[in-house]
Motif scaffolding. Structure first.
Motif, mmCIF file in Angstrom:
data_model
loop_
_atom_site.group_PDB
_atom_site.id
_atom_site.type_symbol
_atom_site.label_atom_id
_atom_site.label_comp_id
_atom_site.label_asym_id
_atom_site.label_seq_id
_atom_site.Cartn_x
_atom_site.Cartn_y
_atom_site.Cartn_z
ATOM 1 N N UNK A 69 43.398 -19.709 -20.434
ATOM 2 C CA UNK A 69 42.033 -19.201 -20.604
ATOM 3 C C UNK A 69 41.047 -20.370 -20.717
ATOM 4 N N UNK A 124 37.985 -21.194 -18.222
ATOM 5 C CA UNK A 124 36.585 -21.283 -18.638
ATOM 6 C C UNK A 124 36.014 -22.670 -18.353
ATOM 7 N N UNK A 140 43.814 -10.008 -23.192
ATOM 8 C CA UNK A 140 43.273 -11.068 -22.329
ATOM 9 C C UNK A 140 41.761 -11.170 -22.480
ATOM 10 N N UNK A 141 41.086 -10.022 -22.419
ATOM 11 C CA UNK A 141 39.619 -10.056 -22.522
ATOM 12 C C UNK A 141 39.182 -10.517 -23.901
ATOM 13 N N UNK A 178 40.802 -12.531 -25.973
ATOM 14 C CA UNK A 178 41.015 -13.970 -26.162
ATOM 15 C C UNK A 178 40.124 -14.782 -25.239
ATOM 16 N N UNK A 179 39.820 -14.221 -24.092
ATOM 17 C CA UNK A 179 38.877 -14.915 -23.206
ATOM 18 C C UNK A 179 37.535 -15.069 -23.920
#
Lengths: 504, 492
Positions: A186, A190, B404-405, B407-408
């Protein structure tokens, strides 16, 4: 031919088999037989289709080939992006070869819940192939992690007496490693603004960030590989898993770690990789020597081979982090070779286990008198594991040593000591199981390999000898991609050498 | 009559419809009772059926009144924006499915009464008002309407001690939480002079100086009250007992819709009136989130009752959802919404499986009763295994994408420690979810469960399992609508 979405086909063909198996109804015996047939057919078809990769792959190109791309989560810019290069294509083939072998090997030994067993293996094939083909970070993660579900069930449902403990240990160890990797992925996504793996492989992350990302990825890959000291799940999982489960575990799943280093850690985080090389070397050397010694003391055949896997996978990390062409190609070839050899060794244990239902070395002895063909096959793979010239093991270990010697001669020396120990425990195992007098009553009526078992071993024998005698067929495929990787690493090594303070 | 100013009723049309329906059904039930167990049963069936229709009509009404721009009515007390619409749709779906599954359980336990449907509709009405609240008074009215109805249905199994205990416990602690909330509101009113969200936001936005301490104290009280409603640590103590004691379909309902509505309320209150105090409340949310995740993971390990286990699991899941709030950005809120929707699908599915656990007419609640379920009822076992793996967050199941969303958003908001604690506690939580899979798949078969148990529940299992499995193929609709909904909270 080029327009055919071959990677998608190879990845998802097994699921077509699953759909067929699910639709089978009726008498349990009939269902079991049909499930076996369909699974074998589906996996063999997948293998035949995957041969298209072997013949269609252009060894001159370092770029990804057979690329497919479609939008998946456009809001985040994630895509269904598949492709293979010289590093991954051989792993795809390794997976597609081993799955039919596994299915054939479990033909008679699995008698309960055959339908579910076959489904688990076919789903696993999809996940395995997908992992090596995925070119999007999160697509990769989906496949990488998805494999846990079928493997957990395979160990837990069809495993030995301590299967529950082993299945949990396997699942929780790998999950703990990979959730940390998820955070790193992640962060990379980003930071770089893309989840596209080929783009990320040329992206330069800030060195201070690389350190953290590298450690998080290392957590995942070190557990998968497995490296000392997080290897303890492996002997348990191997011992309790059914034969075919061990084959896939040793043959392909352990390669996730090595593949991860070569696909993520080294190209994406080269500076941190250079910085952490001493750590990896130390852990690898400890693994080679320590686990070889542990293997010497094992009384259980599967456990012995499991520890030998840890030692052999440590050569892989030594080779990969030597950061030269020899070392990296050696580590790739070592992974392929280990994929075939350890798979074959587990199958060899499976053969006698199916007959006697014991894995204790002490139960056996003098098998050569009743099973000459078995003894011959065992000898070939045992010697390949030791690294006899003419077998695949030699090429892998030799290249790794050549690479390691260029990078750090002490590491090469210590790794070589591990190889000597490797010869010791394998020969000792072979002597105790095969040679000597056939005195035990249980063994007096044991029979040699059946035609089905010969069919299981035949492809593996061919591969081991082929890789040992003419490794160039394999090395030439990986060469261009490896050179590209080494160039990138050389630049990083130069960077780190120029600015030692930045990282220390 | 020129001085009578009737407010614009259109935005509240779904609520009005549902209120009328609930009252109508109450009348129908009350007046058609002419004695006898059989008659009561028949009426309860009719009312349940009509209740489903009412929820369906309300759902259609929500879709009809949906407009691209936000509508405010009742002197600014009620707001209908994309966020409210999103929440209402899922609240209604969750309520309808809970009602759908409940009837056969109630009949089995001889507690099928028409009041159940009426109370469930009233609770749902309260939730619709909650997610549309634009003023502390509106908030309180909606919340209390919901809570009072819930207290009663928690104790709906009148002859069962545990059910009574659950209702009473829920009532006493819930009333305390409401009191805290009301006290906080009064403090906020005292220091800002208004109860309207928009006006509070304007007052606090002012000059960037620190707000009066009273507002902060009031905010903390409001958060405590709302944390109780979403069963976040340290206000979670009621959850396991209520989940265990309440009739199973009621537990299913509790774990889904009130939680969704309360999360919606919490998001709106934190981000609209107190958006400018982000720095003040972020620490609290982070603490609540960490505490919920860790407690949810560790406390569930030793549970033997599957309903209690699901209670701790829900505490843990709320912890994850709160990570998104702690980030406090549009991405964070989007992630919370996606997470909650996936969570309610998994949870409804899991409770549908629990509703099927019945042997010789007796409900089973112990995890060990599931032994060997994969052999005796492979379909239900597969469904429950899918929900459990999804709750662990293993791809390609939907639960993974929820995480996922979240932690993103957390990484983007640079809440690294929170993210690391989150993923590690998910590994701990994996242990107890896997234990259920283990019991079903690895253990020797116990006696088979009843084949005819929970016909409706089986449809819910099928539907939610399919959604969980194929979510990764078509994540687009949910993600984009959640993103639109989240944008409504950051409109200004």
């Amino acid at each position: 031919m080029r327009d055919l979405p071959i990677l998608t086909l190879v990845t998802f063909l097994p699921l077509v088999g699953v759909a067929f198996i699910l639709s089978v109804r009726g008498d349990p015996l009939m269902v079991a037989r049909n499930a076996r047939n369909v699974a074998l057919l589906a996996s063999v078809t997948t293998f035949l289709v995957s041969l298209g990769l072997w013949f269609g792959f252009d060894p001159a190109g370092a770029d990804f080939q057979f690329v497919e791309k479609a939008a998946w989560m456009p809001a985040l810019g994630l895509s269904y992006h598949m492709g293979v290069d010289g590093i991954s294509v051989l792993f795809v083939l390794l997976s597609t070869v081993l799955i039919p072998v596994c299915i054939l090997a479990s033909w008679e030994s699995i008698t309960v819940r055959v339908k579910e067993y076959m489904i688990a293996f076919l789903v696993m094939e999809t996940m395995l192939v997908g992992t090596f083909c995925a070119l999007d970070l999160f697509l990769f993660y989906v496949f990488f992690e998805g494999v846990l579900i079928p493997m957990f069930l395979i160990i837990g449902v069809w495993g030995g007496p301590r299967r529950v403990y082993s299945a949990f240990k396997f699942f929780l160890f790998t999950l703990a490693g990979s959730v940390l990797m998820l955070l790193a992925l992640l962060m990379m996504y980003l930071e770089a603004g893309t989840a596209d793996i080929p783009t990320l492989m040329t992206h330069d992350f800030r060195p201070e960030l690389q350190v953290w990302l590298w450690l998080a990825l290392f957590a995942a890959f070190a557990v998968k590989l497995p490296m000392w000291p997080v290897h303890t799940w492996l002997p348990d999982a191997h011992v309790e898993a059914p034969t075919a489960g061990s084959v896939i575990l040793a043959g392909v799943l352990l390669k996730y770690g090595g593949y991860g280093f070569l696909r993520f850690s080294l190209p994406m985080l080269p500076d941190a990789s250079v910085m952490f090389t001493p750590l990896v070397y130390s852990m690898s050397v400890i693994a080679v020597i320590y686990t070889s010694l542990v293997a010497l003391a094992q009384e259980d055949m599967k456990k012995l081979i499991a520890y030998s896997s840890v030692a052999h996978m440590a050569y892989v990390t030594v080779g990969a982090f030597s950061m030269n062409v020899h070392g990296i190609e050696g580590s790739l070839l070592q992974m392929l070779s280990h994929g075939v050899v350890s798979a074959a060794l587990f199958l060899i244990v499976g053969v006698v286990y199916d007959r006697i239902h014991s894995r204790d070395i002490a139960t056996y002895g003098g098998l050569v008198h009743r099973m000459p063909l078995y003894a011959a096959v065992f000898m070939l793979f045992m010697l390949a594991s030791v690294g006899l010239p003419g077998t695949s093991g030699f090429i892998g270990e030799f290249l790794v040593l050549v690479g390691a010697f260029q990078a750090n001669s002490w590491v090469a020396l210590l790794t070589a000591i591990g190889m000597i120990l490797g010869a010791a425990y394998m020969l000792y195992l072979y002597r105790r199981v095969i040679f000597g007098m056939l005195t035990k009553d249980a063994l007096k009526k044991i029979t040699d390999l059946t035609p089905r078992e010969i069919a299981v071993f035949a492809p593996l024998v061919v591969l081991v000898v082929w890789m040992g005698v003419y490794p160039d067929s394999f090395l030439s495929i990986m060469h261009a991609s490896v050179e590209q990787l080494v160039d990138r690493l050389a630049a990083a090594q130069a960077d780190v050498a120029l600015s030692p303070l930045a990282l220390r | 009559m020129a001085d009578v100013n009737l407010p614009d009723l259109t935005p509240a049309m779904p609520e009005i419809l549902l209120a009328v329906a609930a009252m109508g059904l109450l009348m129908l039930g009350a007046f058609s009772r002419d004695g006898g167990e059989a008659a009561a049963l028949r009426v309860s069936r009719q009312v349940a059926m009509l209740g489903l229709v009412a929820l369906g009509v309300t759902l259609a009404a929500v879709l009809m009144v949906a407009k691209p721009s936000a509508a405010v009515t009742f002197e600014g007390m009620f707001i209908l924006d994309d966020f409210a619409i999103f929440m209402k749709l899922f609240v209604l779906v969750g309520a309808a499915l809970s009602l759908f599954m409940a009837q056969s359980y109630l009949e089995l336990h001889r507690i099928a009464r028409f009041e159940f449907t009426v109370l469930l509709l009233l609770a749902t009405l309260g939730m619709l008002l909650m997610v549309s609240a634009n003023d502390f008074l509106g908030l309180y009215l909606g919340l209390e309407m919901q809570s009072l109805a819930l207290y009663v249905i928690a104790a709906f199994h009148r002859d069962d001690v545990r059910s009574n205990e659950a209702g009473l416990k829920y009532f006493v602690l819930g009333a305390l939480a409401s009191g805290l909330l009301l006290y906080g509101t009064s403090l906020i009113y005292g220091y800002t002079g208004t109860t309207s969200f928009a006006a509070i936001a304007d007052t606090l936005h002012g000059d960037g100086a620190l707000p009066p301490a009273g507002v902060i104290v009031g905010l903390v009280f409001v958060m405590a009250g709302l944390a109780f409603k979403i069963s976040a640590v340290p206000f979670h103590m009621w959850t396991p007992d209520v989940y265990e004691g309440a009739p199973t379909p009621v537990t299913a309902f509790f774990s889904v819709t009130p939680k969704l509505a309360a999360i919606g309320l919490l998001l709106r209150v934190m981000l609209e009136p107190f958006g400018s105090l982000f720095g003040q409340w972020q620490q609290i949310v982070i603490f609540i989130s960490v505490a919920s995740m860790v407690l949810g993971a560790f406390a569930a390990i030793s549970q033997t009752n599957i309903k209690r286990l699901m209670a701790y699991s829900s505490i843990g899941h709320v912890g994850y959802a709160l990570i998104g709030l702690a980030v406090g950005t549009r991405e964070g809120v989007t992630a919370v919404l996606i997470y909650m929707v996936i969570y309610i699908v998994m949870n409804l599915g899991a409770f549908a499986c629990i509703l099927c656990m019945r042997r010789r007419g007796q409900m089973l609640v112990n995890i060990s009763d599931l032994a060997g379920l994969s052999k005796t009822s492979p379909a239900i076992a597969l469904g429950l295994a899918i929900f459990m793996f999804s709750m662990v967050g293993i791809p390609p199941l939907a639960g993974f994408f929820g995480k996922l969303y979240i932690f993103l958003a957390a990484i983007k908001g640079e809440l690294f420690t929170l993210a690391i604690i989150g993923v590690l506690s998910s590994v701990v939580a994996a242990y107890y979810y896997l234990r259920i899979v283990k019991v079903m798949y690895f253990d020797e078969a116990a006696e088979p469960i009843d084949r005819d148990a929970g016909r409706e529940a089986k449809w819910v299992i099928l539907g939610s399992a399919l959604l969980i499995v194929i979510f990764f193929l078509i994540p687009g609709p949910l993600v984009s609508s959640a993103s639109t909904a989240a944008a409504a909270l950051f409109g200004s």
